[in-house]
Design a protein around this motif. Structure first.
Motif, short mmCIF file in Angstrom:
data_model
loop_
_atom_site.label_atom_id
_atom_site.label_comp_id
_atom_site.label_asym_id
_atom_site.label_seq_id
_atom_site.Cartn_x
_atom_site.Cartn_y
_atom_site.Cartn_z
N ALA A 119 32.73 -31.75 -68.42
CA ALA A 119 32.05 -33.24 -68.44
C ALA A 119 31.21 -33.35 -67.28
O ALA A 119 30.33 -34.37 -67.25
CB ALA A 119 33.32 -34.12 -68.48
N ARG A 120 31.22 -32.48 -66.13
CA ARG A 120 30.26 -32.81 -65.13
C ARG A 120 29.26 -31.79 -64.78
O ARG A 120 28.85 -31.55 -63.81
CB ARG A 120 31.29 -32.61 -63.63
CG ARG A 120 32.14 -33.96 -63.63
CD ARG A 120 33.52 -33.47 -62.90
NE ARG A 120 34.44 -34.83 -63.00
CZ ARG A 120 35.18 -35.29 -63.80
NH1 ARG A 120 35.21 -34.34 -64.88
NH2 ARG A 120 35.90 -36.31 -63.70
N GLY A 121 28.97 -30.85 -65.97
CA GLY A 121 27.64 -30.20 -66.14
C GLY A 121 28.04 -28.79 -65.92
O GLY A 121 26.99 -27.94 -65.78
N ALA A 122 29.45 -28.23 -65.96
CA ALA A 122 29.67 -26.86 -65.57
C ALA A 122 28.85 -26.17 -67.00
O ALA A 122 29.06 -26.30 -67.81
CB ALA A 122 31.13 -26.48 -65.49
N VAL A 123 28.31 -24.69 -66.32
CA VAL A 123 27.92 -23.91 -67.28
C VAL A 123 28.77 -22.69 -67.21
O VAL A 123 28.84 -22.10 -65.93
CB VAL A 123 26.55 -23.44 -67.19
CG1 VAL A 123 25.95 -22.67 -68.08
CG2 VAL A 123 25.67 -24.69 -67.22
N PHE A 124 29.56 -22.16 -68.12
CA PHE A 124 30.64 -21.23 -68.07
C PHE A 124 30.03 -19.76 -68.04
O PHE A 124 29.42 -19.60 -69.11
CB PHE A 124 31.75 -21.65 -68.86
CG PHE A 124 32.40 -23.06 -68.57
CD1 PHE A 124 33.13 -23.03 -67.52
CD2 PHE A 124 31.94 -24.18 -69.28
CE1 PHE A 124 33.97 -24.20 -67.23
CE2 PHE A 124 32.54 -25.39 -68.77
CZ PHE A 124 33.52 -25.28 -67.89
N GLY A 125 30.65 -19.03 -67.45
CA GLY A 125 30.66 -17.60 -67.65
C GLY A 125 32.02 -17.10 -67.89
O GLY A 125 33.00 -17.74 -67.91
#
Length: 819
Positions: free
Chosen positions: A439-445
């Motif tokens: 919700a806070r903009g994380a882009v995941f790997g």
């Protein structure tokens, strides 16, 4: 080959190998070369009848890393010699290979590979489109922007390679039996004891010390019978062979990865094969008992897009008749790397399988390496890239595998961009904070199945990777996060850390025996240490916190958890010790930066001063309305705490930190920033900078080794190294030009001569340039000698000047972590 009668299958053997493809035959050959005569290889049908017989037989020496290249080069050299040794024609011809690029990004990639090849002493040359045309006159080069030529690459007859290896093994005393199916692997007290077999109506058993699963696409289901996880799945692999083409002469193997295609001339015919972007998984309902030299149904519609590009690339295909359109199954793994080693679940159960369509070029070297590993009890060099212990237990899930391998087949020829993330089979393992971070903009790997926030997007920014060999779309985000950690305070979610409890009456003595540092510290202390092998190489890099007199808490990288658990359990003697994996029980919130104390004191009534909670200690704390253990350690080189919070309280603690951090400038940070900070501080990364073949002293970690404490595994090797001196040193580099990027495997030049590859790299946003680590030869030299040389780093054929240091370029005295 005539199948021996059942009476010729011996009742006892030192090793039983299951599977008579090129992999099993190579393991048998190399064990026999080491003097193992009582070896039995059992093949359920006929040798090569699974995958080997229909392999394309491409022999490319250059792989993605130093040791995978070492194994492929060994294979190529072996196959050249094998024919003379065994009188079996292997079809091995060193016709060379050409890889062409149709985009600037691909050109950069293959030129980077050429730099690595030079660092590994492989004959390689960058060539122009005109030179490609001269070497391959049938090719349309109108849109080719660059190419690389390896003159000693080649092609072979895969089935005959396997037959030659089998004959070589038999000549040295091995027994090889066809039409003999292994029906069961027997075990007792956690190790293998033998196998049962069936041959026609006859049945029997072989007692054995070692069993090697080389069963290819059958390996997963066969391993599951003994609780051994081997995550692989078959896919359909397509190629066609033309009718004879008049005037077609011997040509190099050609790869056009931008069109997912490879070409091979053979006996005046042309083969066109494909690694298409979305593959077709196969064998979801199991593999027929009768499968033997079988083909799969044609699917010309699936192959047609590749053929259309092929006709444009090689116009003569338009008029060539199709002799064979082939579809056959091959096994693929979740990360496109094969499996070697001993199963962590069962002692004496080894494997060499899951070759992802590079089984012919890999099996020669893989068989050699596995045979040495079995013989010596330790890997001959760093094989972590293909070690079965990297696999996670959940990855045996068939739905997960089916979806993932539809992607991994195509990734063989996709652009191998840095930081490229898998698109399939995601969101399997998530931290309790996952939705908060999302919700806070994380882009995941993803690593080891864990979804980890790699970077945080701004509100107006797309939350996707835009891959490139240059600065990617998150470069500025990483810079902002990095500088927040250096100058203020950042928060990382590191729940994916592997966590292990070692407890019991003998826990301290057990860890003293396995760890190089002194483990006999007071409760409340944290010890940074390595576990070493007999050669003084680094098997594990970890921190150990003493929770009580009889309880220790080990923290390891998430990717190495299964490896570290297996190492601990393997070395447990007759000691009263319990080893428990507890990764999912606690979340980890890392609060890092010079303002971290200011922030944590707003959240907790506990004392975080140096007097009460100095670096290398932990304390139980209240935080918000929850509880945690605050570990005063760091992987970014700043004042900070790792907060271990019960998973059920993690979201509350996160919210409390976020609220309190609003007026302190708290910034959420991702794993890319963790890595860029750690490399500025020259902290080592396991699997890249430190491996089981890297001596702990040469890696610059002697400060964590306490030989005076008494005996421990690897101590003798450390003492010998102290006597004989270092052969090489791990050095930190910073490029003077602020624009280029370092990732890993770039070539290091010392006084104009290539001396090895960069082991890991990232951008040092505080230091103002790309930073890397790499080993430099130093036998008989002082530190001053090493530092007085001139250094350059070669990136895609271009050389850049570099500063070097043996101490961390950032905060060399570690004053900031002790603020």
């Amino acid at each position: 080959m005539t199948a021996p009668s059942p009476k010729t299958i011996p009742p006892k053997a030192r090793a039983v190998i299951i599977g008579g493809g090129v992999s099993g035959c190579s393991v048998a050959y190399h064990l026999a070369k080491l003097g193992w005569t009582d070896i039995v290889l059992l093949e359920r049908k006929q040798l090569t009848s699974g995958t080997t017989w229909h392999a394309a037989g491409l022999i490319g020496q250059l792989r993605g890393s130093q040791n995978m290249t070492r194994l492929a080069k060994y294979s190529a050299d072996l196959y050249v010699k094998l024919e003379a040794e065994t009188d079996v024609g292997t079809g091995m011809r060193q016709v060379g290979s050409i890889t062409v690029a149709l985009t600037e990004e691909r050109k950069h990639e293959i030129y980077r590979q050429a730099s690595l090849a030079r660092a590994l002493d492989i004959d390689v040359r960058e060539i122009s489109p005109n030179e490609v045309k001269q070497m391959y006159p049938h090719l349309n080069v109108s849109d080719v922007v660059g190419a690389v030529h390896l003159p000693l690459d080649g092609q072979c007859d895969p089935a005959n390679i396997a037959m030659a290896l089998a004959k070589g093994a038999r000549q040295r005393g091995a027994t090889i039996v066809e039409n003999a199916k292994v029906t069961k692997v027997h075990t007792r007290d956690g190790r293998v004891t033998g196998v049962s077999w069936a041959q026609g109506d006859e049945q029997g058993m072989i007692e054995a010390d070692v069993v090697v699963n080389c069963a290819g696409m059958w390996a997963r289901e066969f391993g599951a019978q003994n609780g051994v996880s081997i995550p692989l799945h078959a896919c359909e692999h397509f190629y066609l062979v033309t009718e004879p083409i008049p005037g077609l002469t011997r040509l190099p193997v050609l790869r056009v990865p931008d069109e997912c295609a490879y070409y091979k001339e053979d006996a005046g015919k042309m083969m066109l094969g494909a690694f298409e972007p979305v593959a077709k998984p196969w064998g979801m309902d199991g593999i027929s008992e009768d499968f033997c030299f079988d083909q799969l149904p044609e699917d010309f519609e699936h192959f047609e897009p590749i053929l259309e590009m092929g006709v444009n690339r090689m116009p003569m295909l338009a008029s060539a008749g199709i002799h064979t359109f082939f579809n056959g199954p091959e096994s693929f793994t979740p990360d496109d790397r094969y499996y070697l080693g001993e199963a962590p679940e069962l002692s004496g159960y080894w494997m060499a399988t899951g070759y992802n369509s590079i089984g012919i070029v890999s099996s020669g070297g893989a068989g050699m390496a596995l045979a040495q590993w079995i013989n010596d009890g330790e890997a001959p060099f760093d094989l972590w890239e293909v070690d079965i212990r990297r696999a996670q237990p959940f990855q045996k899930n068939r739905r997960y595998l089916r979806e993932r391998v539809s992607e991994t087949l195509g990734l063989l020829y996709a652009d191998h961009f840095p930081y490229r993330q898998m698109a399939t089979s995601r969101n399997i393992r998530r931290s309790p904070l996952h939705e908060h971070l999302k919700a806070r903009g994380a882009v995941f790997g993803e690593v080891a199945g864990w979804e980890r926030a790699n970077w945080f997007a701004r509100e107006d920014q797309e939350r996707e990777y835009r891959y490139s060999w240059k600065r990617q779309n998150w470069f500025d985000n990483q810079r902002d996060e990095h500088l927040a950690v250096r100058n203020g305070v950042g928060l990382f979610d590191m729940t994916s850390f592997g966590k292990i409890r070692v407890e019991g009456r003998d826990a301290c003595a057990f860890l003293q025996r396995l760890c190089a540092n002194d483990m006999d510290v007071a409760p409340g202390k944290i010890v940074y240490t390595q576990m070493l092998n007999r050669r003084g190489g680094i098997e594990s890099d970890l921190t150990v916190s003493r929770l009580s007199e009889t309880t220790f808490f080990l923290v390891v990288p998430g990717a190495t958890l299964q490896r570290d658990l297996a190492w601990l359990r393997k070395h447990l003697a007759d000691e009263f010790v319990v080893i428990t994996e507890v990764t999912a029980t606690e979340a980890v919130l890392c609060l890092m930066g010079p303002d971290s104390r200011k922030l944590i004191q707003k959240l907790s009534p506990n004392d975080f001063s140096n007097a009460t909670n100095p670096f290398g200690t932990f304390q139980e704390i209240e935080i918000g309305m929850g509880l945690a253990r605050a570990h005063r350690v760091t992987y970014v080189g700043e004042l900070g705490w790792e907060l271990y919070v019960s998973s059920d309280q993690a979201a509350h603690v996160f919210e409390a930190i976020e609220d309190a951090g609003a007026d302190v400038g708290l910034k959420l940070c991702g794993l890319h920033t963790l890595d860029s900070c750690r490399i500025e501080k020259a902290f080592r990364h396991f699997g890249h900078d430190i491996t089981d073949e890297d001596n702990v002293l040469e890696a610059g970690l002697g400060f964590a080794v306490k030989t005076a404490k008494g005996d421990f595994l690897g101590r003798d090797a450390v003492l010998r190294k102290k006597e004989t001196g270092l052969n090489r040193r791990l050095v930190q580099f910073r490029l003077k030009d602020t624009q280029p990027l370092l990732f890993h495997n770039e070539a290091v030049l010392r006084d104009g001569k290539i001396v090895g590859p960069i082991t890991s790299g990232n951008y040092g946003h505080h230091l103002g340039g790309a930073v890397g680590l790499g080993y430099v030869p130093c036998q008989g030299e002082s530190e001053a000698d090493v530092l007085s040389s001139s250094y350059e780093i070669e990136i895609a054929g271009e050389r850049f000047a570099a500063e070097v240091s043996l101490k961390p370029m950032y905060d060399p005295k570690a004053e900031r972590v002790r603020m």
